[in-house]
Design a protein around this motif. Structure first.
Motif, PDB file in Angstrom:
ATOM      1  N   LEU A  69      27.950   5.862  24.651  1.00 11.05           N
ATOM      2  CA  LEU A  69      27.271   4.576  24.737  1.00 11.05           C
ATOM      3  C   LEU A  69      28.282   3.499  24.397  1.00 11.05           C
ATOM      4  O   LEU A  69      28.808   3.459  23.290  1.00 11.05           O
ATOM      5  CB  LEU A  69      26.080   4.507  23.773  1.00 11.05           C
ATOM      6  CG  LEU A  69      25.336   3.171  23.741  1.00 11.05           C
ATOM      7  CD1 LEU A  69      24.698   2.868  25.104  1.00 11.05           C
ATOM      8  CD2 LEU A  69      24.280   3.177  22.645  1.00 11.05           C
ATOM      9  N   LEU A  70      28.582   2.648  25.361  1.00 16.25           N
ATOM     10  CA  LEU A  70      29.546   1.566  25.174  1.00 16.25           C
ATOM     11  C   LEU A  70      28.805   0.255  25.008  1.00 16.25           C
ATOM     12  O   LEU A  70      28.118  -0.207  25.930  1.00 16.25           O
ATOM     13  CB  LEU A  70      30.494   1.485  26.371  1.00 16.25           C
ATOM     14  CG  LEU A  70      31.428   0.272  26.440  1.00 16.25           C
ATOM     15  CD1 LEU A  70      32.333   0.198  25.211  1.00 16.25           C
ATOM     16  CD2 LEU A  70      32.248   0.299  27.717  1.00 16.25           C
ATOM     17  N   ALA A  71      28.926  -0.346  23.833  1.00 17.52           N
ATOM     18  CA  ALA A  71      28.334  -1.659  23.576  1.00 17.52           C
ATOM     19  C   ALA A  71      29.310  -2.715  24.089  1.00 17.52           C
ATOM     20  O   ALA A  71      30.465  -2.747  23.674  1.00 17.52           O
ATOM     21  CB  ALA A  71      28.092  -1.842  22.081  1.00 17.52           C
ATOM     22  N   VAL A  72      28.839  -3.552  25.011  1.00 19.73           N
ATOM     23  CA  VAL A  72      29.714  -4.544  25.644  1.00 19.73           C
ATOM     24  C   VAL A  72      29.219  -5.955  25.365  1.00 19.73           C
ATOM     25  O   VAL A  72      28.022  -6.189  25.237  1.00 19.73           O
ATOM     26  CB  VAL A  72      29.826  -4.316  27.172  1.00 19.73           C
ATOM     27  CG1 VAL A  72      30.468  -2.983  27.480  1.00 19.73           C
ATOM     28  CG2 VAL A  72      28.468  -4.411  27.852  1.00 19.73           C
ATOM     29  N   ASP A  73      30.182  -6.882  25.259  1.00 23.18           N
ATOM     30  CA  ASP A  73      29.816  -8.283  25.050  1.00 23.18           C
ATOM     31  C   ASP A  73      30.385  -9.204  26.132  1.00 23.18           C
ATOM     32  O   ASP A  73      30.193 -10.403  26.086  1.00 23.18           O
ATOM     33  CB  ASP A  73      30.232  -8.764  23.667  1.00 23.18           C
ATOM     34  CG  ASP A  73      31.743  -8.740  23.443  1.00 23.18           C
ATOM     35  OD1 ASP A  73      32.507  -8.455  24.391  1.00 23.18           O
ATOM     36  OD2 ASP A  73      32.158  -9.009  22.303  1.00 23.18           O
ATOM     37  N   PHE A  74      31.086  -8.637  27.106  1.00 23.90           N
ATOM     38  CA  PHE A  74      31.641  -9.357  28.252  1.00 23.90           C
ATOM     39  C   PHE A  74      32.752 -10.335  27.895  1.00 23.90           C
ATOM     40  O   PHE A  74      33.133 -11.159  28.715  1.00 23.90           O
ATOM     41  CB  PHE A  74      30.547 -10.091  29.046  1.00 23.90           C
ATOM     42  CG  PHE A  74      29.395  -9.226  29.455  1.00 23.90           C
ATOM     43  CD1 PHE A  74      29.604  -8.070  30.189  1.00 23.90           C
ATOM     44  CD2 PHE A  74      28.105  -9.555  29.086  1.00 23.90           C
ATOM     45  CE1 PHE A  74      28.536  -7.253  30.564  1.00 23.90           C
ATOM     46  CE2 PHE A  74      27.032  -8.759  29.456  1.00 23.90           C
ATOM     47  CZ  PHE A  74      27.256  -7.612  30.193  1.00 23.90           C
TER      48      PHE A  74
ATOM     49  N   LEU B  42      25.772  -0.905  27.392  1.00 28.32           N
ATOM     50  CA  LEU B  42      24.677  -1.611  26.726  1.00 28.32           C
ATOM     51  C   LEU B  42      25.150  -2.991  26.307  1.00 28.32           C
ATOM     52  O   LEU B  42      26.164  -3.126  25.630  1.00 28.32           O
ATOM     53  CB  LEU B  42      24.202  -0.840  25.487  1.00 28.32           C
ATOM     54  CG  LEU B  42      23.195  -1.560  24.583  1.00 28.32           C
ATOM     55  CD1 LEU B  42      21.866  -1.788  25.300  1.00 28.32           C
ATOM     56  CD2 LEU B  42      22.988  -0.778  23.289  1.00 28.32           C
ATOM     57  N   HIS B  43      24.390  -3.998  26.708  1.00 34.09           N
ATOM     58  CA  HIS B  43      24.632  -5.363  26.234  1.00 34.09           C
ATOM     59  C   HIS B  43      23.377  -5.814  25.509  1.00 34.09           C
ATOM     60  O   HIS B  43      22.269  -5.640  26.017  1.00 34.09           O
ATOM     61  CB  HIS B  43      24.932  -6.314  27.398  1.00 34.09           C
ATOM     62  CG  HIS B  43      25.088  -7.735  26.958  1.00 34.09           C
ATOM     63  ND1 HIS B  43      26.183  -8.169  26.250  1.00 34.09           N
ATOM     64  CD2 HIS B  43      24.277  -8.808  27.103  1.00 34.09           C
ATOM     65  CE1 HIS B  43      26.037  -9.464  25.982  1.00 34.09           C
ATOM     66  NE2 HIS B  43      24.896  -9.873  26.489  1.00 34.09           N
ATOM     67  N   VAL B  44      23.557  -6.388  24.330  1.00 31.37           N
ATOM     68  CA  VAL B  44      22.418  -6.848  23.537  1.00 31.37           C
ATOM     69  C   VAL B  44      22.451  -8.366  23.442  1.00 31.37           C
ATOM     70  O   VAL B  44      23.469  -8.953  23.081  1.00 31.37           O
ATOM     71  CB  VAL B  44      22.437  -6.244  22.118  1.00 31.37           C
ATOM     72  CG1 VAL B  44      21.225  -6.717  21.316  1.00 31.37           C
ATOM     73  CG2 VAL B  44      22.479  -4.722  22.177  1.00 31.37           C
ATOM     74  N   ILE B  45      21.330  -8.956  23.785  1.00 36.48           N
ATOM     75  CA  ILE B  45      21.144 -10.398  23.619  1.00 36.48           C
ATOM     76  C   ILE B  45      20.365 -10.571  22.326  1.00 36.48           C
ATOM     77  O   ILE B  45      19.271 -10.019  22.171  1.00 36.48           O
ATOM     78  CB  ILE B  45      20.356 -11.002  24.803  1.00 36.48           C
ATOM     79  CG1 ILE B  45      21.142 -10.810  26.098  1.00 36.48           C
ATOM     80  CG2 ILE B  45      20.045 -12.473  24.550  1.00 36.48           C
ATOM     81  CD1 ILE B  45      20.365 -11.155  27.351  1.00 36.48           C
TER      82      ILE B  45
END
Length: 159
Positions: free
Chosen positions: A10-15, A40-43
């Protein structure tokens, strides 16, 4: 490390441009392990604006409605996620965008997906107590699986 140890990353990305190293590390791990990769990107949840206005301010201020702002953020994130997913060869089913507390959502998604490893970026701050950023520290504290914190170099001249 055995190449079969990690089957789902699972790769958490923020761009952010500085996070390219995190994406590259996850791609290499996926190749070495032959693992599935989920992005996965979290807002962060945006609270209603009126609750956070200073009580001492009596002027009128025009702020976007929370739902409109969240919808706009979701649309932008979807475009960015689709672009990143295409670049790294991750299918639409493995591109997730969620709203909530970042660390909590990352841990929740990892559990839900049965991820073996969370890959997350961490800004390199000085001092032992600031070894990891607050999100990375919270993920490490609560995660039910392994966590790889990839150092993000904030001093990158190309950033």
């Amino acid at each position: 490390m055995e190449t079969g140890d990690y089957r789902h990353l699972l790769l958490a990305v923020d761009f952010e441009k500085q996070s390219d190293a995190v994406v590259q590390r996850a791609q290499r791990l996926r190749q070495v392990c032959g693992a599935r990769l989920t992005l996965l990107h979290v807002i962060e949840h945006i609270p209603p604006t009126m609750e956070y206005m200073s009580l001492g301010y009596s002027g009128e201020i025009t702020l976007p409605e929370t739902q409109d702002l969240e919808q706009e953020l979701l649309e932008v994130a979807k475009r960015q996620m689709d672009c990143l997913g295409e670049q790294v060869g991750v299918g639409a089913d493995d591109r997730l965008i969620r709203i909530g507390s970042t660390a909590h959502v990352i841990d929740e998604a990892a559990t839900e997906l049965g991820a073996d490893l969370i890959v997350i970026g961490s800004h390199g701050h000085s001092g032992l107590l600031q070894l990891f950023g607050s999100t990375a520290r919270a993920v490490l504290r609560h995660s039910g699986c392994d966590v790889l914190c990839v150092k993000i170099d904030d001093a990158d001249p190309d950033a």
